[in-house]
Design a protein around this motif. Structure first.
Motif, PDB file in Angstrom:
ATOM      1  N   ASP A   9     -55.448  12.108  42.492  1.00 44.48           N
ATOM      2  CA  ASP A   9     -54.549  12.033  41.342  1.00 44.48           C
ATOM      3  C   ASP A   9     -53.087  12.044  41.762  1.00 44.48           C
ATOM      4  OD1 ASP A   9     -56.707  12.075  39.522  1.00 44.48           O
ATOM      5  OD2 ASP A   9     -56.830  14.254  39.662  1.00 44.48           O
ATOM      6  N   LEU A  10     -52.757  12.867  42.744  1.00 47.53           N
ATOM      7  CA  LEU A  10     -51.389  12.908  43.259  1.00 47.53           C
ATOM      8  C   LEU A  10     -51.437  13.381  44.699  1.00 47.53           C
ATOM      9  CD1 LEU A  10     -49.515  16.021  41.865  1.00 47.53           C
ATOM     10  CD2 LEU A  10     -51.939  15.699  41.549  1.00 47.53           C
ATOM     11  N   LYS A  11     -50.434  12.941  45.477  1.00 44.41           N
ATOM     12  CA  LYS A  11     -50.460  13.233  46.907  1.00 44.41           C
ATOM     13  C   LYS A  11     -50.119  14.683  47.181  1.00 44.41           C
ATOM     14  CE  LYS A  11     -49.057  11.317  51.348  1.00 44.41           C
ATOM     15  NZ  LYS A  11     -48.314  10.231  52.028  1.00 44.41           N
ATOM     16  N   GLU A  12     -49.122  15.213  46.504  1.00 47.65           N
ATOM     17  CA  GLU A  12     -48.713  16.602  46.701  1.00 47.65           C
ATOM     18  C   GLU A  12     -48.643  17.319  45.364  1.00 47.65           C
ATOM     19  OE1 GLU A  12     -45.089  16.749  48.832  1.00 47.65           O
ATOM     20  OE2 GLU A  12     -45.926  15.932  50.691  1.00 47.65           O
ATOM     21  N   ALA A  13     -48.985  18.605  45.403  1.00 44.96           N
ATOM     22  CA  ALA A  13     -48.964  19.408  44.177  1.00 44.96           C
ATOM     23  C   ALA A  13     -47.910  20.501  44.257  1.00 44.96           C
ATOM     24  CB  ALA A  13     -50.344  20.020  43.931  1.00 44.96           C
ATOM     25  N   ASP A  14     -46.879  20.262  45.066  1.00 43.35           N
ATOM     26  CA  ASP A  14     -45.830  21.277  45.232  1.00 43.35           C
ATOM     27  C   ASP A  14     -44.902  21.350  44.023  1.00 43.35           C
ATOM     28  OD1 ASP A  14     -46.868  21.828  47.719  1.00 43.35           O
ATOM     29  OD2 ASP A  14     -45.521  20.433  48.750  1.00 43.35           O
ATOM     30  N   ASP A  15     -44.641  20.198  43.411  1.00 44.76           N
ATOM     31  CA  ASP A  15     -43.725  20.148  42.258  1.00 44.76           C
ATOM     32  C   ASP A  15     -44.534  20.229  40.971  1.00 44.76           C
ATOM     33  OD1 ASP A  15     -41.593  19.796  40.551  1.00 44.76           O
ATOM     34  OD2 ASP A  15     -41.591  17.614  40.758  1.00 44.76           O
ATOM     35  N   VAL A  16     -44.397  21.333  40.248  1.00 41.83           N
ATOM     36  CA  VAL A  16     -45.203  21.528  39.046  1.00 41.83           C
ATOM     37  C   VAL A  16     -44.859  20.504  37.972  1.00 41.83           C
ATOM     38  CG1 VAL A  16     -43.618  23.185  37.983  1.00 41.83           C
ATOM     39  CG2 VAL A  16     -46.050  23.289  37.439  1.00 41.83           C
ATOM     40  N   ASN A  17     -43.606  20.065  37.915  1.00 41.69           N
ATOM     41  CA  ASN A  17     -43.229  19.052  36.930  1.00 41.69           C
ATOM     42  C   ASN A  17     -43.852  17.701  37.253  1.00 41.69           C
ATOM     43  OD1 ASN A  17     -41.278  20.264  34.915  1.00 41.69           O
ATOM     44  ND2 ASN A  17     -40.318  20.913  36.821  1.00 41.69           N
ATOM     45  N   GLY A  18     -43.974  17.397  38.561  1.00 41.77           N
ATOM     46  CA  GLY A  18     -44.649  16.179  38.945  1.00 41.77           C
ATOM     47  C   GLY A  18     -46.121  16.208  38.571  1.00 41.77           C
ATOM     48  N   VAL A  19     -46.749  17.365  38.773  1.00 43.03           N
ATOM     49  CA  VAL A  19     -48.154  17.526  38.368  1.00 43.03           C
ATOM     50  C   VAL A  19     -48.273  17.402  36.855  1.00 43.03           C
ATOM     51  CG1 VAL A  19     -50.133  19.079  38.366  1.00 43.03           C
ATOM     52  CG2 VAL A  19     -48.613  19.003  40.350  1.00 43.03           C
ATOM     53  N   CYS A  20     -47.324  18.004  36.161  1.00 41.25           N
ATOM     54  CA  CYS A  20     -47.312  17.966  34.696  1.00 41.25           C
ATOM     55  C   CYS A  20     -47.262  16.523  34.193  1.00 41.25           C
ATOM     56  CB  CYS A  20     -46.121  18.764  34.175  1.00 41.25           C
ATOM     57  SG  CYS A  20     -45.901  18.750  32.393  1.00 41.25           S
ATOM     58  N   GLU A  21     -46.419  15.710  34.812  1.00 41.06           N
ATOM     59  CA  GLU A  21     -46.280  14.321  34.400  1.00 41.06           C
ATOM     60  C   GLU A  21     -47.570  13.542  34.633  1.00 41.06           C
ATOM     61  OE1 GLU A  21     -44.539  10.847  32.923  1.00 41.06           O
ATOM     62  OE2 GLU A  21     -43.913  12.948  32.805  1.00 41.06           O
ATOM     63  N   VAL A  22     -48.189  13.755  35.785  1.00 41.74           N
ATOM     64  CA  VAL A  22     -49.447  13.060  36.094  1.00 41.74           C
ATOM     65  C   VAL A  22     -50.548  13.449  35.120  1.00 41.74           C
ATOM     66  CG1 VAL A  22     -51.278  12.823  37.814  1.00 41.74           C
ATOM     67  CG2 VAL A  22     -48.884  12.759  38.531  1.00 41.74           C
ATOM     68  N   LEU A  23     -50.655  14.729  34.833  1.00 40.19           N
ATOM     69  CA  LEU A  23     -51.689  15.185  33.909  1.00 40.19           C
ATOM     70  C   LEU A  23     -51.425  14.683  32.493  1.00 40.19           C
ATOM     71  CD1 LEU A  23     -52.212  18.866  35.131  1.00 40.19           C
ATOM     72  CD2 LEU A  23     -53.531  16.828  35.708  1.00 40.19           C
ATOM     73  N   ASN A  24     -50.163  14.576  32.124  1.00 33.19           N
ATOM     74  CA  ASN A  24     -49.822  14.038  30.807  1.00 33.19           C
ATOM     75  C   ASN A  24     -50.261  12.587  30.668  1.00 33.19           C
ATOM     76  OD1 ASN A  24     -48.437  15.252  28.468  1.00 33.19           O
ATOM     77  ND2 ASN A  24     -47.146  16.193  30.026  1.00 33.19           N
ATOM     78  N   GLN A  25     -50.113  11.826  31.738  1.00 34.05           N
ATOM     79  CA  GLN A  25     -50.489  10.424  31.707  1.00 34.05           C
ATOM     80  C   GLN A  25     -51.999  10.218  31.539  1.00 34.05           C
ATOM     81  OE1 GLN A  25     -48.854   8.769  35.288  1.00 34.05           O
ATOM     82  NE2 GLN A  25     -46.715   8.910  34.565  1.00 34.05           N
ATOM     83  N   MET A  26     -52.765  11.254  31.848  1.00 35.34           N
ATOM     84  CA  MET A  26     -54.222  11.161  31.683  1.00 35.34           C
ATOM     85  C   MET A  26     -54.635  11.207  30.218  1.00 35.34           C
ATOM     86  SD  MET A  26     -55.585  13.607  34.768  1.00 35.34           S
ATOM     87  CE  MET A  26     -55.142  13.314  36.471  1.00 35.34           C
ATOM     88  N   ALA A  27     -53.721  11.671  29.356  1.00 35.08           N
ATOM     89  CA  ALA A  27     -53.953  11.698  27.905  1.00 35.08           C
ATOM     90  C   ALA A  27     -55.251  12.413  27.535  1.00 35.08           C
ATOM     91  CB  ALA A  27     -53.968  10.272  27.360  1.00 35.08           C
ATOM     92  N   GLY A  28     -55.502  13.519  28.198  1.00 35.42           N
ATOM     93  CA  GLY A  28     -56.664  14.328  27.855  1.00 35.42           C
ATOM     94  C   GLY A  28     -57.945  13.917  28.543  1.00 35.42           C
ATOM     95  N   GLU A  29     -57.944  12.813  29.283  1.00 34.26           N
ATOM     96  CA  GLU A  29     -59.145  12.348  29.996  1.00 34.26           C
ATOM     97  C   GLU A  29     -59.135  12.942  31.407  1.00 34.26           C
ATOM     98  OE1 GLU A  29     -61.589  10.676  28.651  1.00 34.26           O
ATOM     99  OE2 GLU A  29     -60.562  10.515  26.720  1.00 34.26           O
ATOM    100  N   TYR A  30     -59.489  14.216  31.497  1.00 28.04           N
ATOM    101  CA  TYR A  30     -59.426  14.910  32.776  1.00 28.04           C
ATOM    102  C   TYR A  30     -60.782  14.856  33.490  1.00 28.04           C
ATOM    103  CZ  TYR A  30     -55.441  16.846  30.242  1.00 28.04           C
ATOM    104  OH  TYR A  30     -54.302  16.983  29.488  1.00 28.04           O
ATOM    105  N   SER A  31     -60.720  14.888  34.808  1.00 29.94           N
ATOM    106  CA  SER A  31     -61.943  14.971  35.611  1.00 29.94           C
ATOM    107  C   SER A  31     -61.986  16.331  36.289  1.00 29.94           C
ATOM    108  CB  SER A  31     -61.968  13.860  36.662  1.00 29.94           C
ATOM    109  OG  SER A  31     -60.843  13.950  37.517  1.00 29.94           O
ATOM    110  N   TYR A  32     -63.192  16.845  36.487  1.00 26.99           N
ATOM    111  CA  TYR A  32     -63.358  18.172  37.072  1.00 26.99           C
ATOM    112  C   TYR A  32     -64.184  18.079  38.344  1.00 26.99           C
ATOM    113  CZ  TYR A  32     -61.311  19.977  32.815  1.00 26.99           C
ATOM    114  OH  TYR A  32     -60.447  20.236  31.790  1.00 26.99           O
ATOM    115  N   ILE A  33     -63.874  18.964  39.283  1.00 24.99           N
ATOM    116  CA  ILE A  33     -64.441  18.873  40.623  1.00 24.99           C
ATOM    117  C   ILE A  33     -65.607  19.839  40.831  1.00 24.99           C
ATOM    118  CG2 ILE A  33     -63.874  18.957  43.076  1.00 24.99           C
ATOM    119  CD1 ILE A  33     -62.407  16.795  41.471  1.00 24.99           C
ATOM    120  N   TYR A  34     -65.584  20.968  40.173  1.00 22.33           N
ATOM    121  CA  TYR A  34     -66.602  21.993  40.439  1.00 22.33           C
ATOM    122  C   TYR A  34     -68.000  21.459  40.147  1.00 22.33           C
ATOM    123  CZ  TYR A  34     -68.947  26.533  40.442  1.00 22.33           C
ATOM    124  OH  TYR A  34     -69.789  27.585  40.724  1.00 22.33           O
TER     125      TYR A  34
END
Length: 546
Positions: free
Chosen positions: A450-475
């Motif tokens: 989904d993203l190369k680095e997860a250091d910037d929380v705002n960058g993660v926030c933007e990527v997750l927002n673009q998913m529009a609720g269609e999230y995938s889970y790993i567990y």
């Protein structure tokens, strides 16, 4: 003509202003305007318009200020959803790891929590506009420990009001002491009276009858006067003590009638938490209370360590394993999982938490802290967490009646740690373009993320927002197991609602086979009319903790 129109407009304004509604609509309730209960309820109210533009001066944004400054203790935290972000990690492509990654046995992932920051202690008026995001470790380390420390934090307050909560016991002890003193005084008075009588008889033998009679009369009169004065003083003392006890009890009963913006200690809750030790068994109960406090402390510390990532002491194919938490496969809670790196960001489905974790080698005491921590961790993702620092008013202080006094709502340390951390307003992600992900080379283009680095929380926030609720889970629930019980709709149920067993595919298959056999036998014997199933709802295919 202009004056007439102006006058008509003014009258219309007055008439409109005079037709004030006598009730205030609040949810599905109609509150009476001017009622003291309504005024107390509305003291913490804030304007809210859903999907409406809010002036920048009043928006709760975190662009240029810390959240701890934007909010106070009148707010609460409420879990909304857990989300996984699949990340890129160069360690995935080490010689000892790349084969497991290609086989789908190791995945780089970081979990985040979406939570509401809302008014009140029940978040009744939560909305999509008050959602914030923080990493799972920060949220769990603070919110779960809040629930773990709830008893000890409250008992600290109970200790401050020990005299108030145990006033009746003190009164009983004082009455017993007074009764004992009265009995001793009466006994001493009787002995003194007997001695005086013996002395008087001796004097009567040595003196003349007239002198003896005058002396006796005089002494008896003095004794009667003294006894009357003593009895009057004792009655006055008893009356004053009784009045003082009545006044204290009356003050205690009137506490609930005081101002709504003051909160007082709940002595019944202090007793339920066993914050006080009885004097009769002081040593035993004090030791038990100390052990309970120490246990709560250790469990709280264990939760914090687990949230950050704990070393398991176990290896898998020569690789050190670690234990931590990550999102459940439905995003409605967390699961305890196994990782192959010390940051707990590289998850493996080849080992389950229960197969790796050994409670007897987990700590110096050999205690099974998970047995206590499980409830607190689950509560962090199912219950509202108040941010108000617990401080109770002194019941013995007189109320000054100043209802207009501005109230200060101090925020507790748990919420401060969350809101002062690296969080983002989920509806206003501010991405730093300089930190945007660079294109990866084609060497490992078979690995998607989904993203190369997860250091910037705002960058993660933007990527997750673009998913529009269609999230995938790993567990991987089938391989790693679960500590939740779920109903056939897949919803988490607590111990009271569940039947004590998670529905694994094997269990469901067995139940279906038995049901088919019973139905087939009944159909053969009774030949009933064919009936269609009344339910089209899918059956949850879950797993059990291995």
């Amino acid at each position: 003509k202009f004056s007439f129109i102006a006058l008509a407009s003014a009258l219309a304004t007055v008439n409109a202003g005079s037709s004030v509604r006598k009730t205030i609509k609040l949810g599905n309730r109609a509150l009476r305007r001017g009622d003291p209960a309504t005024e107390a309820l509305l003291q913490k109210a804030r304007p809210y318009k859903k999907n409406a533009a809010t002036p920048a001066a009043h928006r709760r944004r975190l662009d240029d200020a810390d959240a701890a400054d934007a909010f106070d203790g009148s707010y609460s935290l409420k879990f909304s959803q857990c989300i996984d972000a699949k990340t890129y990690d160069e360690d995935l492509f080490d010689d000892e790891m790349i084969a497991y990654v290609q086989a789908g046995q190791v995945v780089s992932v970081k979990s985040y929590v979406l939570f509401h920051v809302c008014q009140g202690d029940d978040c009744y008026y939560e909305s999509d506009d008050d959602v914030y995001m923080v990493d799972l470790a920060t949220y769990m380390a603070n919110v779960a420990t809040y629930h773990a420390n709830k008893r000890t934090d409250y008992c600290e307050q109970c200790e401050e009001f020990d005299d108030y909560c145990n006033a009746e016991e003190e009164e009983d002890a004082e009455e017993a002491d007074e009764a004992e003193e009265d009995a001793e005084d009466e006994e001493a008075a009787d002995e003194e009276e007997e001695a005086d009588e013996a002395e008087e008889e001796q004097e009567e033998d040595n003196q003349e009858e007239e002198q003896e009679e005058e002396g006796d009369n005089q002494e008896e009169g003095e004794e009667e006067n003294n006894e009357g004065e003593e009895e009057g003083e004792e009655n006055n003392d008893e009356g004053e003590d009784a009045e003082e006890r009545k006044l204290k009890k009356k003050t205690r009963k009137l506490i609930e009638r005081k101002l709504a913006n003051k909160e007082y200690i709940d002595c019944d809750q202090c007793a339920a938490y066993e914050c006080y030790a009885d004097e009769e068994d002081l040593d035993d109960q004090a030791e038990q209370a100390e052990n309970k406090n120490e246990l709560d402390e250790n469990v709280s510390a264990w939760i914090a360590d687990l949230a950050e990532c704990k070393e398991s002491g176990v290896q898998w194919n020569g690789i050190d394993l670690y234990i931590g938490a990550m999102c459940s496969p439905y995003g409605d809670g967390v699961e305890l999982a196994v990782f192959v790196n010390e940051d707990c960001t590289m998850y493996t489905n080849q080992k389950s938490f229960s197969s790796v974790w050994n409670p007897y080698n987990d700590n110096e005491n050999g205690s099974n802290y998970l047995m206590y921590a499980e409830e607190f961790i689950k509560n962090a993702f199912s219950e509202v967490t108040p941010c108000l620092q617990q401080e109770f008013a002194d019941p013995d202080e007189e109320d000054n009646g100043d209802e207009d006094e501005e109230q200060e709502y101090e925020m507790n340390a748990y919420c401060q740690e969350v809101l002062e951390g690296d969080i983002a307003d989920f509806n206003n992600c501010a991405v730093d373009e300089d930190n945007a992900d660079e294109d990866n080379d084609d060497t490992y283009n078979w690995y998607t993320y989904d993203l190369k680095e997860a250091d910037d929380v705002n960058g993660v926030c933007e990527v997750l927002n673009q998913m529009a609720g269609e999230y995938s889970y790993i567990y991987d629930e089938e391989a790693s197991g679960t500590w939740y019980n779920r109903n056939k709709k897949g919803q988490i149920v607590n111990g009271a609602e569940s039947e004590g067993m998670a529905l694994s595919p094997a269990i469901i298959t067995g139940i279906v086979c038995v049901c088919l056999a019973v139905i087939g036998g009944a159909a053969f014997l009774l030949k009933p009319k064919k009936k269609h199933s009344d339910s089209n709802e899918p059956v949850y295919q879950g797993g059990t903790m291995l």
